[in-house]
Design a protein around this motif. Sequence first.
Motif, PDB file in Angstrom:
ATOM      1  N   THR A 169       0.851  -1.214   0.000  1.00 47.84           N
ATOM      2  CA  THR A 169       0.000   0.000   0.000  1.00 47.84           C
ATOM      3  C   THR A 169       0.872   1.244   0.000  1.00 47.84           C
ATOM      4  OG1 THR A 169      -1.636  -1.246   1.238  1.00 47.84           O
ATOM      5  CG2 THR A 169      -1.926   1.136   1.193  1.00 47.84           C
ATOM      6  N   ARG A 170       1.960   1.228   0.806  1.00 49.76           N
ATOM      7  CA  ARG A 170       2.858   2.394   0.833  1.00 49.76           C
ATOM      8  C   ARG A 170       3.373   2.691  -0.581  1.00 49.76           C
ATOM      9  NH1 ARG A 170       0.938   4.667   4.032  1.00 49.76           N
ATOM     10  NH2 ARG A 170       2.466   6.263   3.587  1.00 49.76           N
ATOM     11  N   ALA A 171       3.772   1.621  -1.276  1.00 53.07           N
ATOM     12  CA  ALA A 171       4.324   1.801  -2.637  1.00 53.07           C
ATOM     13  C   ALA A 171       3.242   2.349  -3.568  1.00 53.07           C
ATOM     14  CB  ALA A 171       4.874   0.476  -3.153  1.00 53.07           C
ATOM     15  N   ASN A 172       2.007   1.840  -3.432  1.00 52.85           N
ATOM     16  CA  ASN A 172       0.924   2.329  -4.296  1.00 52.85           C
ATOM     17  C   ASN A 172       0.645   3.809  -4.035  1.00 52.85           C
ATOM     18  OD1 ASN A 172       0.566  -0.146  -5.509  1.00 52.85           O
ATOM     19  ND2 ASN A 172      -0.887  -0.855  -3.957  1.00 52.85           N
ATOM     20  N   VAL A 173       0.656   4.187  -2.755  1.00 51.96           N
ATOM     21  CA  VAL A 173       0.404   5.594  -2.405  1.00 51.96           C
ATOM     22  C   VAL A 173       1.514   6.477  -2.984  1.00 51.96           C
ATOM     23  CG1 VAL A 173       0.302   7.221  -0.459  1.00 51.96           C
ATOM     24  CG2 VAL A 173      -0.970   5.075  -0.357  1.00 51.96           C
ATOM     25  N   GLU A 174       2.775   6.014  -2.832  1.00 53.99           N
ATOM     26  CA  GLU A 174       3.901   6.790  -3.382  1.00 53.99           C
ATOM     27  C   GLU A 174       3.753   6.965  -4.894  1.00 53.99           C
ATOM     28  OE1 GLU A 174       6.478   8.585  -2.158  1.00 53.99           O
ATOM     29  OE2 GLU A 174       5.234   8.249  -0.400  1.00 53.99           O
ATOM     30  N   THR A 175       3.381   5.860  -5.578  1.00 59.16           N
ATOM     31  CA  THR A 175       3.214   5.918  -7.033  1.00 59.16           C
ATOM     32  C   THR A 175       2.156   6.946  -7.396  1.00 59.16           C
ATOM     33  OG1 THR A 175       3.787   3.608  -7.198  1.00 59.16           O
ATOM     34  CG2 THR A 175       2.591   4.523  -9.068  1.00 59.16           C
ATOM     35  N   LEU A 176       1.018   6.880  -6.712  1.00 62.71           N
ATOM     36  CA  LEU A 176      -0.077   7.806  -7.030  1.00 62.71           C
ATOM     37  C   LEU A 176       0.353   9.245  -6.760  1.00 62.71           C
ATOM     38  CD1 LEU A 176      -2.972   5.641  -5.586  1.00 62.71           C
ATOM     39  CD2 LEU A 176      -2.699   6.306  -7.987  1.00 62.71           C
ATOM     40  N   ARG A 177       1.033   9.469  -5.611  1.00 65.77           N
ATOM     41  CA  ARG A 177       1.466  10.838  -5.287  1.00 65.77           C
ATOM     42  C   ARG A 177       2.476  11.335  -6.318  1.00 65.77           C
ATOM     43  NH1 ARG A 177       1.814  10.092   1.291  1.00 65.77           N
ATOM     44  NH2 ARG A 177      -0.362  10.608   1.691  1.00 65.77           N
ATOM     45  N   SER A 178       3.359  10.438  -6.763  1.00 64.59           N
ATOM     46  CA  SER A 178       4.364  10.889  -7.733  1.00 64.59           C
ATOM     47  C   SER A 178       3.713  11.268  -9.066  1.00 64.59           C
ATOM     48  CB  SER A 178       5.433   9.812  -7.940  1.00 64.59           C
ATOM     49  OG  SER A 178       4.863   8.734  -8.650  1.00 64.59           O
ATOM     50  N   ARG A 179       2.484  10.768  -9.286  1.00 64.28           N
ATOM     51  CA  ARG A 179       1.770  11.147 -10.515  1.00 64.28           C
ATOM     52  C   ARG A 179       0.879  12.367 -10.301  1.00 64.28           C
ATOM     53  NH1 ARG A 179      -0.682   5.428 -11.402  1.00 64.28           N
ATOM     54  NH2 ARG A 179       1.170   4.265 -11.974  1.00 64.28           N
ATOM     55  N   GLY A 180       0.953  12.945  -9.116  1.00 65.15           N
ATOM     56  CA  GLY A 180       0.191  14.177  -8.878  1.00 65.15           C
ATOM     57  C   GLY A 180      -1.155  13.965  -8.212  1.00 65.15           C
ATOM     58  N   VAL A 181      -1.475  12.715  -7.868  1.00 69.61           N
ATOM     59  CA  VAL A 181      -2.736  12.474  -7.147  1.00 69.61           C
ATOM     60  C   VAL A 181      -2.544  12.899  -5.688  1.00 69.61           C
ATOM     61  CG1 VAL A 181      -4.313  10.673  -6.318  1.00 69.61           C
ATOM     62  CG2 VAL A 181      -3.360  10.547  -8.626  1.00 69.61           C
ATOM     63  N   THR A 182      -3.503  13.600  -5.118  1.00 63.94           N
ATOM     64  CA  THR A 182      -3.417  13.955  -3.704  1.00 63.94           C
ATOM     65  C   THR A 182      -4.024  12.811  -2.897  1.00 63.94           C
ATOM     66  OG1 THR A 182      -3.534  16.300  -4.168  1.00 63.94           O
ATOM     67  CG2 THR A 182      -4.162  15.613  -1.949  1.00 63.94           C
ATOM     68  N   VAL A 183      -3.188  12.115  -2.146  1.00 63.22           N
ATOM     69  CA  VAL A 183      -3.684  11.038  -1.283  1.00 63.22           C
ATOM     70  C   VAL A 183      -3.622  11.568   0.153  1.00 63.22           C
ATOM     71  CG1 VAL A 183      -3.422   8.638  -0.557  1.00 63.22           C
ATOM     72  CG2 VAL A 183      -2.745   9.315  -2.882  1.00 63.22           C
ATOM     73  N   LEU A 184      -4.773  11.763   0.765  1.00 61.60           N
ATOM     74  CA  LEU A 184      -4.787  12.267   2.138  1.00 61.60           C
ATOM     75  C   LEU A 184      -4.244  11.208   3.085  1.00 61.60           C
ATOM     76  CD1 LEU A 184      -8.321  13.935   2.443  1.00 61.60           C
ATOM     77  CD2 LEU A 184      -6.147  14.982   1.795  1.00 61.60           C
ATOM     78  N   GLU A 185      -3.737  11.641   4.235  1.00 62.48           N
ATOM     79  CA  GLU A 185      -3.392  10.699   5.297  1.00 62.48           C
ATOM     80  C   GLU A 185      -4.695  10.297   5.986  1.00 62.48           C
ATOM     81  OE1 GLU A 185      -0.231   9.485   6.598  1.00 62.48           O
ATOM     82  OE2 GLU A 185       0.158  10.080   4.544  1.00 62.48           O
ATOM     83  N   PRO A 186      -4.893   9.023   6.293  1.00 61.73           N
ATOM     84  CA  PRO A 186      -6.096   8.667   7.045  1.00 61.73           C
ATOM     85  C   PRO A 186      -6.015   9.235   8.461  1.00 61.73           C
ATOM     86  CG  PRO A 186      -4.660   6.759   6.804  1.00 61.73           C
ATOM     87  CD  PRO A 186      -4.030   7.869   6.017  1.00 61.73           C
ATOM     88  N   ALA A 187      -7.176   9.399   9.091  1.00 62.44           N
ATOM     89  CA  ALA A 187      -7.182   9.847  10.484  1.00 62.44           C
ATOM     90  C   ALA A 187      -6.874   8.648  11.384  1.00 62.44           C
ATOM     91  CB  ALA A 187      -8.548  10.434  10.812  1.00 62.44           C
ATOM     92  N   SER A 188      -6.495   8.927  12.627  1.00 59.07           N
ATOM     93  CA  SER A 188      -6.228   7.858  13.597  1.00 59.07           C
ATOM     94  C   SER A 188      -7.427   7.720  14.517  1.00 59.07           C
ATOM     95  CB  SER A 188      -5.023   8.228  14.450  1.00 59.07           C
ATOM     96  OG  SER A 188      -3.867   7.757  13.852  1.00 59.07           O
ATOM     97  N   GLY A 189      -7.682   6.522  14.969  1.00 55.51           N
ATOM     98  CA  GLY A 189      -8.768   6.347  15.935  1.00 55.51           C
ATOM     99  C   GLY A 189      -9.340   4.959  15.831  1.00 55.51           C
ATOM    100  N   ARG A 190     -10.535   4.785  16.379  1.00 57.75           N
ATOM    101  CA  ARG A 190     -11.206   3.486  16.413  1.00 57.75           C
ATOM    102  C   ARG A 190     -11.538   3.036  14.996  1.00 57.75           C
ATOM    103  NH1 ARG A 190     -14.962   0.776  19.906  1.00 57.75           N
ATOM    104  NH2 ARG A 190     -14.976  -1.306  18.996  1.00 57.75           N
ATOM    105  N   LEU A 191     -11.183   1.778  14.670  1.00 58.76           N
ATOM    106  CA  LEU A 191     -11.498   1.234  13.347  1.00 58.76           C
ATOM    107  C   LEU A 191     -12.717   0.318  13.470  1.00 58.76           C
ATOM    108  CD1 LEU A 191      -7.782   0.726  12.264  1.00 58.76           C
ATOM    109  CD2 LEU A 191      -9.304   2.604  11.668  1.00 58.76           C
ATOM    110  N   THR A 192     -13.018  -0.447  12.412  1.00 56.63           N
ATOM    111  CA  THR A 192     -14.282  -1.183  12.416  1.00 56.63           C
ATOM    112  C   THR A 192     -14.401  -2.190  13.554  1.00 56.63           C
ATOM    113  OG1 THR A 192     -14.010  -1.138  10.055  1.00 56.63           O
ATOM    114  CG2 THR A 192     -15.889  -2.383  10.906  1.00 56.63           C
ATOM    115  N   GLY A 193     -13.332  -2.926  13.828  1.00 49.30           N
ATOM    116  CA  GLY A 193     -13.399  -3.929  14.886  1.00 49.30           C
ATOM    117  C   GLY A 193     -13.020  -3.299  16.215  1.00 49.30           C
ATOM    118  N   SER A 194     -12.266  -4.065  17.018  1.00 47.07           N
ATOM    119  CA  SER A 194     -11.860  -3.522  18.315  1.00 47.07           C
ATOM    120  C   SER A 194     -10.548  -2.763  18.180  1.00 47.07           C
ATOM    121  CB  SER A 194     -11.701  -4.671  19.306  1.00 47.07           C
ATOM    122  OG  SER A 194     -10.774  -5.586  18.761  1.00 47.07           O
ATOM    123  N   ASP A 195      -9.947  -2.804  16.971  1.00 46.75           N
ATOM    124  CA  ASP A 195      -8.638  -2.180  16.801  1.00 46.75           C
ATOM    125  C   ASP A 195      -8.752  -0.681  16.603  1.00 46.75           C
ATOM    126  OD1 ASP A 195      -9.924  -2.755  14.418  1.00 46.75           O
ATOM    127  OD2 ASP A 195      -8.085  -2.879  13.246  1.00 46.75           O
TER     128      ASP A 195
END
Length: 426
Positions: free
Chosen positions: A128-154
């Motif tokens: 995923t990191r590599a995919n995000v880097e690729t997209l950003r290098s092509r000029g796509v703005t990929v936001l950082e996700p927020a931190s916090g409670r996810l779908t399960g208990s994590d």
Amino acid sequence: MRIVLGVGGGIAAYKVASLLRLFTEAGHDVTVIPTEAATRFVGVATWEALSGHPVSNSVFDEVHTVNHVRLGHEAELIVVAPATADLLARAAAGQANDLLSNTLLMAGSCPVLMAPAMHTEMWQHPATRANVETLRSRGVTVLEPASGRLTGSDSGPGRLPEPEAIFDAALALAGALALPETAAMPASEAELSAPPRPLAGLTVTISAGGTREPLDPVRFLGNRSSGKQGVALAAAARDAGAKVRLLAAHMDVPPPAGVDVVKVETALELRKAALHAAADSDVIIMAAAVADFRPADVSGTKIKKRDDLADPVISLVRNPDILRELVEVRDAASRKQLIVGFAAETGDADGDVLDYAAAKLRRKACDLLVVNHVGQDKVFGEDTNSVVILSRSGSEAQEASGSKSDVAAAVIDRVSAELSRVVPPA
Ligand code: CTP
């Protein structure tokens, strides 16, 4: 504005209904393209009712309108939320196996913003990191996700940013890119009352936070930088219309929405990221607190205390001076680029803060130096700041103080002023 809103197959799809609402209530014309999986979370009827347009995810619907080509061609902004790991991977690979991925490939020069949401492990996975880097290098703005409670208990980084934050970032992105094209048109009332965007069309790279230099797998040499000033600068540059890249060392605060984030740990990683980013940056602001030294040896295993051995001595080697190197590379390439340094200074018996700062400006040869007076409990981690901005061109020193956002706005104003002094507007 004609917006395509791509919706990925994640539980956060339900939040995107509010995002759609924000766009339509602001008067935008939105076509929603959910993936097949997204329709398992929120049905087509919801998207049709809220957008007022037919909704499909197949390239075989409405074939007579050549939908898979038309939507990407006509879009003035594409927003994808939630951008799942699968969707990021398909976009990075350039796949065209449904209507949304076709539309992304047809987007041409239209700004694209992706707001990821997934479990932390998926977000941090090297694929995923590599995919995000690729997209950003092509000029796509990929936001950082927020931190916090996810779908399960994590919990952890991976939550979809709030709809309001995505909305702001999307409009800032579209505004930044649309402005140069419309500059020649007569200003409408709305444009006249809109805040000025002096950095529209420019790329600004900002380093923030403190580097960490590992000693062994559990210990590091660090510093007390919180990253607050760098983050405030990134938000101010974004609000001034720039495309912002934040080189984030360790920070106590999250990055602002609407900026591209490149995470770094050590001074050497920051150097690599900064030199890479410099190639297409109009402005570089080095607000990070970079460790001047790093341990000469990094132990692969935890350093143990042993009664039969002498206490360890840590030898240090010098880190490269990144700011100085950026200036040298720029000058060697005769590149037009404004470089701003920060200096944390204390006075002593041999000189006051400004004496030392002036000497540092000469040494580093950057265009502007933002000088902090560091004291026992001043600056680090605080919400306020007081600085003096020195210029190498000899233009007058300027004081700024207040919240870190106020100081950031003053620095960005000064950057705009220096840019227009170097390159007067046509
Ligand atoms: N900086 C850098 N690379 C380093 C050290 C600092 O690019 N190895 C940058 C910082 O990001 C900042 C500026 O240089 O913009 C000044 O940082 P500061 O720590 O005040 O200066 P130093 O060069 O480390 O000088 P000294 O510690 O000797 O005062």
